[in-house]
Design a protein around this motif. Sequence first.
Motif, short mmCIF file in Angstrom:
data_model
loop_
_atom_site.label_atom_id
_atom_site.label_comp_id
_atom_site.label_asym_id
_atom_site.label_seq_id
_atom_site.Cartn_x
_atom_site.Cartn_y
_atom_site.Cartn_z
N ALA A 79 -37.18 -12.69 -75.80
CA ALA A 79 -36.66 -13.61 -74.78
C ALA A 79 -37.19 -13.32 -73.39
O ALA A 79 -36.88 -14.03 -72.46
CB ALA A 79 -35.12 -13.54 -74.77
N GLY A 80 -37.99 -12.29 -73.26
CA GLY A 80 -38.56 -12.03 -71.94
C GLY A 80 -37.60 -11.36 -70.98
O GLY A 80 -37.82 -11.40 -69.77
N TRP A 81 -36.53 -10.76 -71.49
CA TRP A 81 -35.63 -10.04 -70.60
C TRP A 81 -36.30 -8.75 -70.15
O TRP A 81 -37.23 -8.27 -70.78
CB TRP A 81 -34.32 -9.68 -71.33
CG TRP A 81 -33.36 -10.82 -71.38
CD1 TRP A 81 -33.36 -11.82 -72.31
CD2 TRP A 81 -32.29 -11.10 -70.48
NE1 TRP A 81 -32.35 -12.69 -72.04
CE2 TRP A 81 -31.67 -12.28 -70.93
CE3 TRP A 81 -31.78 -10.46 -69.35
CZ2 TRP A 81 -30.59 -12.85 -70.29
CZ3 TRP A 81 -30.70 -11.01 -68.71
CH2 TRP A 81 -30.11 -12.20 -69.17
N ASP A 85 -41.36 -11.60 -69.02
CA ASP A 85 -41.86 -12.96 -68.83
C ASP A 85 -43.37 -13.05 -68.77
O ASP A 85 -43.99 -13.93 -69.34
CB ASP A 85 -41.29 -13.56 -67.54
CG ASP A 85 -40.00 -14.30 -67.83
OD1 ASP A 85 -39.64 -14.37 -69.02
OD2 ASP A 85 -39.37 -14.79 -66.89
N ARG A 88 -45.55 -13.27 -72.04
CA ARG A 88 -45.34 -14.27 -73.08
C ARG A 88 -46.10 -15.57 -72.82
O ARG A 88 -45.89 -16.22 -71.81
CB ARG A 88 -43.85 -14.60 -73.17
CG ARG A 88 -43.51 -15.77 -74.08
CD ARG A 88 -42.04 -15.96 -74.15
NE ARG A 88 -41.43 -14.83 -74.83
CZ ARG A 88 -41.46 -14.65 -76.14
NH1 ARG A 88 -42.06 -15.52 -76.90
NH2 ARG A 88 -40.90 -13.61 -76.68
N ARG B 96 -33.79 -20.31 -72.06
CA ARG B 96 -34.31 -19.51 -73.16
C ARG B 96 -33.75 -18.09 -73.16
O ARG B 96 -33.33 -17.57 -74.20
CB ARG B 96 -35.83 -19.49 -73.05
CG ARG B 96 -36.49 -18.88 -74.24
CD ARG B 96 -37.99 -19.03 -74.23
NE ARG B 96 -38.47 -18.57 -75.50
CZ ARG B 96 -38.59 -17.29 -75.82
NH1 ARG B 96 -38.28 -16.37 -74.94
NH2 ARG B 96 -39.00 -16.94 -77.01
N ILE B 100 -31.03 -16.77 -76.30
CA ILE B 100 -31.31 -15.63 -77.18
C ILE B 100 -30.29 -14.50 -76.96
O ILE B 100 -29.79 -13.91 -77.90
CB ILE B 100 -32.76 -15.16 -76.99
CG1 ILE B 100 -33.68 -16.24 -77.57
CG2 ILE B 100 -33.00 -13.83 -77.69
CD1 ILE B 100 -35.12 -15.89 -77.69
#
Lengths: 111, 493
Positions: A79-81, A85, A88, B96, B100
Motif C-alpha cells: 500500500a505504499g505506507w 510511494d 510503486r 488506496r 489496504i
Amino acid sequence: MAVDLLGYALGSAIAVVLLGYAARERRWWSWLQVAGIAVLTVAAVADGRLPEPAEHVARVIGPGLLVVGLLAWRLHWDAGWFGGDELRPPGGRAVRSPGPDEAGPDPHDRS
Amino acid sequence: MASGIAATTRRSLVPARMDRLPWGPFHTKLVIALGITWVLDGLEITIASAVGDVLREDATLGLTAGEVGLAASVYLAGEVVGALFFGRLSDHLGRRKLFIVTLGLYLVANGLTAFSFDLWIFFVFRFFAGMGIGGEYAAINSAIDELIPARHRGHTDLAINGTYWLGAMLGAASQFVLLNPDILPVDIGWRIGFLIGPIIGLAIWGLRRHLPESPRWLLMHGRADEAEATVEQIEKDFTDRGYRLPDVDDSQALEIVRSEKVGFVEIAGILFRTYPKRTVVGFALGISQSFLYNAIFFTYVLVLTDFYGVPASTAALYLFPFAFGNLLGPLLLGRLFDTIGRKPMIAGTYAISGILLAITGYLFEIDALTAVTQTILWCVIFFFASAAASSAYLTVSEVFPLELRAQAIAFFFAVWQLVGGVVAPWVFGTLIGTGDRGLLFVGYLVGAGLMVLAAVIQLVFGVEAARRSLEDVARPLSAVRSTGVHPWETPGS
C-alpha cells in the motif's frame, strides 16, 4: 507430544523464513518481527523457569510484536505506507529499491 | 492530455477519461476486491450474533447475557470510531493506503478474536475489528465512486451494498455446522467462525494490492502526473484487450489547484451551509431506513413465535428468505437508478417500502395473515427497502466534494449506526416488550411514516446524480473553474 513437536517444527520453519527475510530487508518492521519471534521463543521454552507474570506478558507481547511487524511489512510493500510511494508504479507491484551496496557503479562517476 | 496553465493550476481531463471508459475487467476486479467488505460485514455481524449463546457457556468464555450484548455494542462503537478516524485519513492520505490498512486491521483483529482467552481481550479485538470494517466503509465507498464510470456508478454501488446480505446468508448457514456440538467441540466452532472472514479477506488481499490509487484523489491533491499515469495504465489495460476508447473532448477539462487539508470547521460549513439540503437528505434517508430495518428485525422472531406459533428453534431460519429478498432488490432494481434516475427511484423505493410496511402492519393487526403470508410480505418489503437503504449510502458518497467524500460518508455512517444501533432498538425494544399487536402496529407505522417522509424529502431536496460526473454533482474544493458541458450545482443546493 507429537502435536507439540509438530508445533515447534512449524513455528521454527516460519521463524527461520521470517528471520532470513528480516536479515535481508533490515527495516524497522523487520526488527519488530525479530523481537516478536524472540519473545515468543522465550515464552515457549521457559516452561515455568520464568516468573509467571513475565511468562504471561511474553505470551501477549510476543504475538503482538510479530503481528504488527508483519502488518507493517505488507502495508509498506502493498500500500505504499511508510515511504513506499516512490517505489510503486501505478497499479503495479512494488519493487524494492536497490540498497547502497546493490546499486552497482555510478555511471556518472568518472574517477 | 494535460498541460500546466500556471504554477499552481492544472488543466486535466482525468475525470472525463475515467467516466468514458466502458465496463471492463478492471472494473470487475475492482468491484470484487473492494466490494468484499460488505460480504464480510454481513458475515461478521451474523456470526457474532449467532455465537452469543455459545460464548455464555463455561467451556467457552463464560460471558453473561449483558456482556454478549455489550460485545455487539463494542463492535458498533469500533465501526463508528473507525469510520470517522480512517475516513479522515482516507481524504488526507488517499483511498488506496486506507483500503489496504483497514483490511489489514480487520484481518488481524478478527483473526486474533478467534484466539481470545478472556472477556477483555475479546472486547479489544472486537473493537478493532469493528474499526477496520468502519474504516473500510468510508475508504471503499469513496474509491468505488471515483473509479467506476458515472453511468455505472448507481447500480454498481447498490449491488455492492446489497451483498451485505450474501454475507448474512453465509454466516447464518455456517452456524449450523460451526455451532453444532455433534460436529465440532463447543470451544472450537465459534473460534473457526471468527476465522472465516479473515480467510476470505486474506484471499482478496492479493487482488486489492494491485488496485491503483483513485486518479481523481491524486489529481485534487497536487499529484496530477501520477493521476495521468494511472489513467493511462487503466486505458492501456482496455486497449490491450481490443477495446476502442472514444476521444475525450477538451471542453470537459477541469482546472484545479492543489487542495489543502480540510479542517473540521470547514467540513461542517460545507455540510450545513454550502449543501444543507443534501445534508438533510442524507440524514432522512439513513435514519428512516434504520427504523424500518429495526421495525422488522427487532420484532420478527417475536411475531413468528408468539403470534404464529412458529417454534423458536426454526424462527432463525426465516433469516434466509429475508436475506434473499434484501440481496435481490439492489441487484434487480439497481440499473433503474442509472436509467430512470436517482430522484424518482430513491423516492419510489422509499415510498413503496413505507407503504408496504404500513399495509403489512395493518393486516397483522387485524389478524389476516399466516406465518407464510407474513414472511412473503416482509420479503417483498425488503426487496424494495434494501435497494432504498443501499441508495442512502450511494447518495452520501456522491453528493459531496471529493476532498471530504470519505469524511462525509463516515459522518453519516456514524449517525446512522448510532440511530440504528441505539435509538431505534430502544424504541422497538420498548414497544415489543408489551407483546401487544396494537403497539407493534404503531411501531410499524413509525417506520413506515419515516420512510414516506424520506421519500418526500428526496423528491424535494434530492440531487439528480444519475450518469453525471462526480465533479458535476459536487464541485471539488480544488476546482478553479470548469469548461464542462454541465453547470455545477450552486452552493446552498
